[in-house]
Design a protein around this motif. Structure first.
Motif, short mmCIF file in Angstrom:
data_model
loop_
_atom_site.label_atom_id
_atom_site.label_comp_id
_atom_site.label_asym_id
_atom_site.label_seq_id
_atom_site.Cartn_x
_atom_site.Cartn_y
_atom_site.Cartn_z
N GLU A 216 0.83 -1.20 0.00
CA GLU A 216 0.00 0.00 0.00
C GLU A 216 0.87 1.25 0.00
OE1 GLU A 216 -2.56 -0.37 3.32
OE2 GLU A 216 -3.92 -1.82 2.35
N HIS A 217 1.91 1.25 0.82
CA HIS A 217 2.82 2.40 0.85
C HIS A 217 3.52 2.56 -0.50
CE1 HIS A 217 2.50 3.65 5.02
NE2 HIS A 217 2.55 2.38 5.40
N VAL A 218 3.91 1.45 -1.10
CA VAL A 218 4.54 1.53 -2.42
C VAL A 218 3.55 2.08 -3.44
CG1 VAL A 218 5.55 0.16 -4.28
CG2 VAL A 218 6.19 -0.32 -1.92
N GLY A 219 2.27 1.68 -3.33
CA GLY A 219 1.26 2.19 -4.25
C GLY A 219 1.06 3.69 -4.09
N ASP A 220 1.14 4.20 -2.84
CA ASP A 220 1.01 5.64 -2.62
C ASP A 220 2.16 6.42 -3.23
OD1 ASP A 220 -1.32 5.12 -1.26
OD2 ASP A 220 -0.37 5.10 0.72
N LYS A 223 4.28 7.44 -8.34
CA LYS A 223 4.99 8.37 -9.21
C LYS A 223 6.48 8.41 -8.87
CE LYS A 223 0.99 11.38 -10.01
NZ LYS A 223 0.46 12.76 -9.91
N GLU A 224 6.78 8.51 -7.56
CA GLU A 224 8.19 8.55 -7.16
C GLU A 224 8.90 7.26 -7.55
OE1 GLU A 224 5.67 9.30 -5.39
OE2 GLU A 224 5.90 11.32 -4.53
N LEU A 225 8.20 6.14 -7.36
CA LEU A 225 8.81 4.86 -7.71
C LEU A 225 9.05 4.77 -9.22
CD1 LEU A 225 9.76 2.07 -6.83
CD2 LEU A 225 7.42 1.24 -7.08
N SER A 226 8.06 5.23 -10.01
CA SER A 226 8.23 5.21 -11.46
C SER A 226 9.39 6.11 -11.88
CB SER A 226 6.94 5.66 -12.14
OG SER A 226 5.87 4.77 -11.82
N THR A 231 14.81 6.91 -13.83
CA THR A 231 16.13 7.52 -13.63
C THR A 231 17.21 6.45 -13.57
OG1 THR A 231 15.09 9.33 -12.41
CG2 THR A 231 17.46 9.04 -12.13
N PHE A 232 16.92 5.40 -12.86
CA PHE A 232 17.90 4.32 -12.76
C PHE A 232 18.15 3.68 -14.13
CE2 PHE A 232 19.07 -0.13 -11.77
CZ PHE A 232 20.22 0.13 -11.02
N ARG A 233 17.07 3.55 -14.91
CA ARG A 233 17.23 2.99 -16.25
C ARG A 233 18.10 3.89 -17.12
NH1 ARG A 233 12.02 3.16 -19.83
NH2 ARG A 233 12.69 5.35 -19.72
N ASP A 234 17.85 5.23 -17.04
CA ASP A 234 18.67 6.17 -17.81
C ASP A 234 20.11 6.15 -17.34
OD1 ASP A 234 16.37 6.86 -19.13
OD2 ASP A 234 15.98 8.65 -17.89
N PHE A 235 20.29 6.02 -16.02
CA PHE A 235 21.65 5.97 -15.48
C PHE A 235 22.40 4.75 -16.00
CE2 PHE A 235 24.41 4.33 -12.05
CZ PHE A 235 25.38 5.32 -12.07
#
Length: 350
Positions: A216-220, A223-226, A231-235
């Motif tokens: 639930e916290h991850v779902g909230d 946007k930050e997780l995405s 960002t990690f993918r671009d890095f």
């Protein structure tokens, strides 16, 4: 010439003690061998039984009736049709074997030892079996296949401790071989198993609840997780593009490290000597600390006076403020004579 005594009294006594000790030891050893080997001295009758499977049965295994040993297995051989095995065994003559007797191979323990169990069926017109007769394959039962049995209980055994698994396994074997009498013992261990699973079920439920809260916290923070994932993918993509430059820089860093190591090795001795001289200089300065303090204190005054002489440009003007001389007369006396004494105004600039 006197006769020589071969044995004195003490030697003769020790000899008889040795004889008694040997006899007692031999009897005790024989009794132990009889007990371990289940040797019987009574008369016994020999019979045969045909089985479809006698895996694990060995010569010398027990033959029991109602759990009591009444004989032993004498030999095993393949039948003429090569599809069954004939087991030869002996039974005490005091035990009557009927023509309807059934023979079953059972597990003696969980390490794989077997024994032959006979069940007398003295019903109806059953007659006594004569010595040498054979129990047909229709009245014999091979040993229980523990592999198939325990595979069915495998999911349950994973939730038990090794000690509980051993106890429950033995109870299962006893029940399925018809030796348990009732299912009471098996049910008691099954109840223990159920309690264990229930306790672990509570732990699993708590884990699921905690995992639900985390999700639930991850779902909230979707946007930050995405954004973090992008960002990690671009890095990682940037690192992949610049991998050749990074690898090349690593080579240069390695070469620089080698050169630096060589430089440090070459300058080590001079650097150590400079440090020793610097320490020596600091010790000398510490000794004349008062004189150094006085010189630093007077230095501004001297600089002011020197600066006053250069007030008219980039040069120094020097003025003669006085001149004195000494003349020695004929008598050897020195006379001080002022030769030049200008005004005091310019000489008092400082």
């Amino acid at each position: 010439m006197s006769a020589v005594k071969l044995f004195d009294a003490k030697t003769f006594q020790d000899f008889w003690k040795l004889i008694i000790f040997v006899i007692v030891t031999t009897l005790a050893t024989g009794l132990l061998a009889i007990t371990i080997g289940n040797v019987t001295f009574g008369r016994s009758d020999e019979y045969k039984a045909v089985f479809t499977d006698v895996t694990g049965v060995n010569k010398g295994d027990d033959v029991r009736i109602a759990g009591v040993k009444v004989g032993s297995v004498k030999g095993i051989e393949i039948s003429d049709d090569a599809h069954s095995a004939v087991v030869t065994f002996t039974v005490d003559s005091a035990q009557q074997i009927a023509t309807t007797t059934e023979a079953t191979i059972k597990y003696r323990n969980l390490i794989g030892q077997r024994y032959l169990a006979l069940t007398n069926q003295l019903v109806g017109d059953a007659s006594a079996m004569q010595e040498g007769q054979t129990i047909p394959v229709g009245q014999t039962h091979p040993a229980l296949d523990l592999t198939v049995l325990f595979n069915g209980f495998k999911p349950l055994f994973k939730a038990l401790s090794p000690n509980d698994v051993n106890t429950l396994s033995y109870e299962i074997v006893q029940v399925f071989q018809g030796e348990g009498g009732t299912l009471e013992s098996l049910l008691s261990h099954t109840a223990s198993l159920t309690s264990t699973l229930a306790e672990k079920d509570q732990i699993i439920n708590a884990l699921v609840d905690n995992l639900t809260e985390v999700l639930e916290h991850v779902g909230d923070r979707e946007k930050e997780l995405s954004s973090l994932i992008v960002t990690f993918r671009d890095f990682v993509g940037g690192l992949n593009k610049d991998r050749e430059a990074i690898l090349g820089s690593l080579d240069q860093i390695s070469a620089l490290s080698v050169e630096t190591a060589d430089l440090v090795h070459e300058t080590k001795d001079p650097l150590l000597d400079d440090l020793r001289q610097a320490r020596r200089f600091s010790d000398e300065v510490a000794k004349d600390k008062r004189q150094l303090d006085d010189a630093l204190e007077l230095q501004p005054i001297k600089l002011d006076k020197i600066g006053a002489t250069a007030t008219y440009g980039g040069w120094f003007n020097f003025y003669l403020c006085g001149l004195r001389g000494t003349i020695r007369d004929r008598d050897g006396k020195d006379l001080d004579i002022p030769i030049y004494k200008p005004g005091q105004a310019r000489c008092n600039l400082g």
